[in-house]
Design a protein around this motif. Structure first.
Motif, short mmCIF file in Angstrom:
data_model
loop_
_atom_site.label_atom_id
_atom_site.label_comp_id
_atom_site.label_asym_id
_atom_site.label_seq_id
_atom_site.Cartn_x
_atom_site.Cartn_y
_atom_site.Cartn_z
N GLY A 1 -1.95 -1.76 -4.27
CA GLY A 1 -2.58 -0.93 -3.25
C GLY A 1 -2.72 0.50 -3.74
N ARG A 2 -3.90 1.11 -3.47
CA ARG A 2 -4.13 2.49 -3.91
C ARG A 2 -4.88 3.26 -2.82
NH1 ARG A 2 -8.60 3.07 -8.15
NH2 ARG A 2 -9.83 3.12 -6.22
N ASN A 3 -4.45 4.48 -2.60
CA ASN A 3 -5.10 5.39 -1.65
C ASN A 3 -5.40 6.70 -2.37
OD1 ASN A 3 -3.93 7.43 1.09
ND2 ASN A 3 -6.02 6.85 0.62
N ILE A 4 -6.67 7.09 -2.43
CA ILE A 4 -7.09 8.38 -2.98
C ILE A 4 -7.55 9.26 -1.83
CG2 ILE A 4 -8.68 9.59 -4.51
CD1 ILE A 4 -8.79 7.16 -6.25
N SER A 5 -6.98 10.46 -1.73
CA SER A 5 -7.31 11.38 -0.65
C SER A 5 -7.74 12.72 -1.24
CB SER A 5 -6.09 11.58 0.27
OG SER A 5 -6.35 12.59 1.23
N PHE A 6 -8.85 13.27 -0.71
CA PHE A 6 -9.32 14.58 -1.16
C PHE A 6 -9.64 15.45 0.05
CE2 PHE A 6 -12.66 17.60 -2.29
CZ PHE A 6 -12.07 18.24 -3.38
N GLY B 1 -6.06 19.44 -2.17
CA GLY B 1 -7.14 18.86 -2.95
C GLY B 1 -6.98 17.36 -3.07
N LYS B 2 -7.06 16.85 -4.30
CA LYS B 2 -6.99 15.41 -4.54
C LYS B 2 -5.56 14.93 -4.69
CE LYS B 2 -8.62 11.80 -7.70
NZ LYS B 2 -9.38 11.52 -8.95
N SER B 3 -5.24 13.86 -3.98
CA SER B 3 -3.92 13.23 -4.06
C SER B 3 -4.11 11.72 -4.20
CB SER B 3 -3.10 13.54 -2.81
OG SER B 3 -1.87 12.84 -2.82
N VAL B 4 -3.23 11.08 -4.99
CA VAL B 4 -3.33 9.65 -5.24
C VAL B 4 -2.00 8.98 -4.95
CG1 VAL B 4 -3.84 7.85 -6.94
CG2 VAL B 4 -5.06 10.04 -7.04
N GLY B 5 -2.04 7.89 -4.20
CA GLY B 5 -0.86 7.07 -3.96
C GLY B 5 -1.12 5.65 -4.46
N MET C 1 0.84 -1.18 0.00
CA MET C 1 0.00 0.00 0.00
C MET C 1 0.88 1.24 0.00
SD MET C 1 -2.81 1.71 0.04
CE MET C 1 -4.08 0.46 0.27
N GLN C 2 0.53 2.22 -0.85
CA GLN C 2 1.19 3.52 -0.85
C GLN C 2 0.16 4.57 -0.48
OE1 GLN C 2 4.42 4.80 -1.24
NE2 GLN C 2 3.25 6.56 -0.52
N ASN C 3 0.36 5.24 0.65
CA ASN C 3 -0.56 6.27 1.08
C ASN C 3 -0.42 7.52 0.22
OD1 ASN C 3 -1.68 4.79 3.21
ND2 ASN C 3 -0.05 5.40 4.60
N SER D 1 6.31 2.29 -6.67
CA SER D 1 5.47 3.11 -5.80
C SER D 1 5.45 4.53 -6.36
CB SER D 1 6.04 3.14 -4.37
OG SER D 1 6.17 1.84 -3.84
N LEU D 2 4.27 5.18 -6.27
CA LEU D 2 4.18 6.55 -6.79
C LEU D 2 3.13 7.34 -6.02
CD1 LEU D 2 1.41 6.90 -8.78
CD2 LEU D 2 2.75 5.29 -10.13
N ILE D 3 3.31 8.65 -6.04
CA ILE D 3 2.35 9.59 -5.48
C ILE D 3 2.13 10.71 -6.50
CG2 ILE D 3 1.91 11.33 -3.70
CD1 ILE D 3 3.45 9.71 -1.73
N LYS D 4 0.87 11.04 -6.75
CA LYS D 4 0.53 12.26 -7.48
C LYS D 4 0.00 13.22 -6.41
CE LYS D 4 -1.57 12.22 -11.52
NZ LYS D 4 -0.62 12.98 -12.38
N PRO D 5 0.84 14.18 -5.96
CA PRO D 5 0.46 15.02 -4.82
C PRO D 5 -0.81 15.83 -5.04
CG PRO D 5 2.81 15.21 -5.27
CD PRO D 5 2.21 14.46 -6.41
#
Length: 248
Positions: free
Chosen positions: A162-167, A175-179, A44-46, A216-220
């Motif tokens: 693993g995917r985490n979407i945060s808004f 705003g919206k961030s995706v890991g 999982m990547q937060n 692993s990646l994050i789109k801030p």
């Protein structure tokens, strides 16, 4: 003659038990279901939560099985031939965290905050998590001189995601961030199974060699490129597993 007949009648149950014992173990078209205790191979990547993070120090998720915790799992199998078994296992999890807007405090700013003022309540990010893993493989079984005891050797391939979407709806946040993160794994495996009865067995397994690739990646936030990292892991005598299962 009567004594001989009695001896034969007395020996028949023993002969039947011996024949039944020799039949213990898998045969073509048998299915197995086992509970396993092994390392946790999920990933999982937060997402980035809160203010915009630094682009320094980001690393790929660990794929070293020594860094993982123990996990109970389920494994299914099908003997498509007398001594060949197809294995399949995996699992999935979905979690939702509702978000809440921030509430301003009584002070106009941090500089004007005085004793007795109520601090601001920050916004709670709206988040969802998706996590799954799946693996498959083929094992070749070998009979031993011990009734009900089998050795096996085979290979496994697996995939974990693993995917985490945060808004966060807040002027001070992003705003919206995706890991996201995923593992691709290949391994040679070997083990032993003992059939206590024809339908019940226990076993142990270890991977003599395993390779795992992780990304692993994050789109801030929207409009930014991905913060990206990957890793390669090579393991010897990895992922010891114990199991108890049923054959039917």
């Amino acid at each position: 003659m009567k004594i001989n007949k009695l001896l034969i009648l007395a020996a028949l149950p023993m002969i039947g038990l011996t024949a039944n014992a020799q039949d213990k173990g898998p045969q073509k078209n048998d299915f197995t279901v086992a509970a396993t205790v092994s390392y946790n191979n999920t990933v999982m990547q937060n997402a980035a939560v809160g203010t915009l993070p630094s682009y320094n120090g980001f690393q790929a998720q660990s794929t070293n099985w020594n860094d993982k915790s123990l996990q109970v799992g389920i494994e299914g199998g099908w003997f498509f031939l007398d001594e060949w078994k197809l294995v399949l296992g995996g699992g999935m999890s979905i979690t939702k965290h509702p978000g809440y807007s921030g509430v301003p405090g009584s002070a106009d700013s941090d500089e004007s905050f005085e004793w007795g003022d109520v601090p601001s309540y920050g916004a709670v990010a709206d988040q969802n998590f998706v996590q799954f893993n799946v693996y498959t493989g083929v094992d070749r079984y070998f009979k031993t001189k011990v009734d009900g005891l089998y050795l096996y050797a085979g290979a496994r391939v697996g995939y974990a995601y693993g995917r985490n979407i945060s808004f966060t709806d807040d002027e001070y946040n992003m705003g919206k961030s995706v890991g996201e993160a995923f593992n691709v794994r290949g391994a040679l495996t070997g083990g032993v199974e003992y059939y206590i009865t024809d339908g019940l067995f226990v076993g142990a397994q270890v991977d003599p060699f395993a390779y795992t690739y992780n990304r692993s990646l994050i789109k801030p936030q929207e409009g930014l490129s991905n913060l990206d990292a990957n890793s390669h892991n090579y393991s010897i005598l990895a992922a010891p597993t114990i199991k108890i299962g049923f054959k039917f």
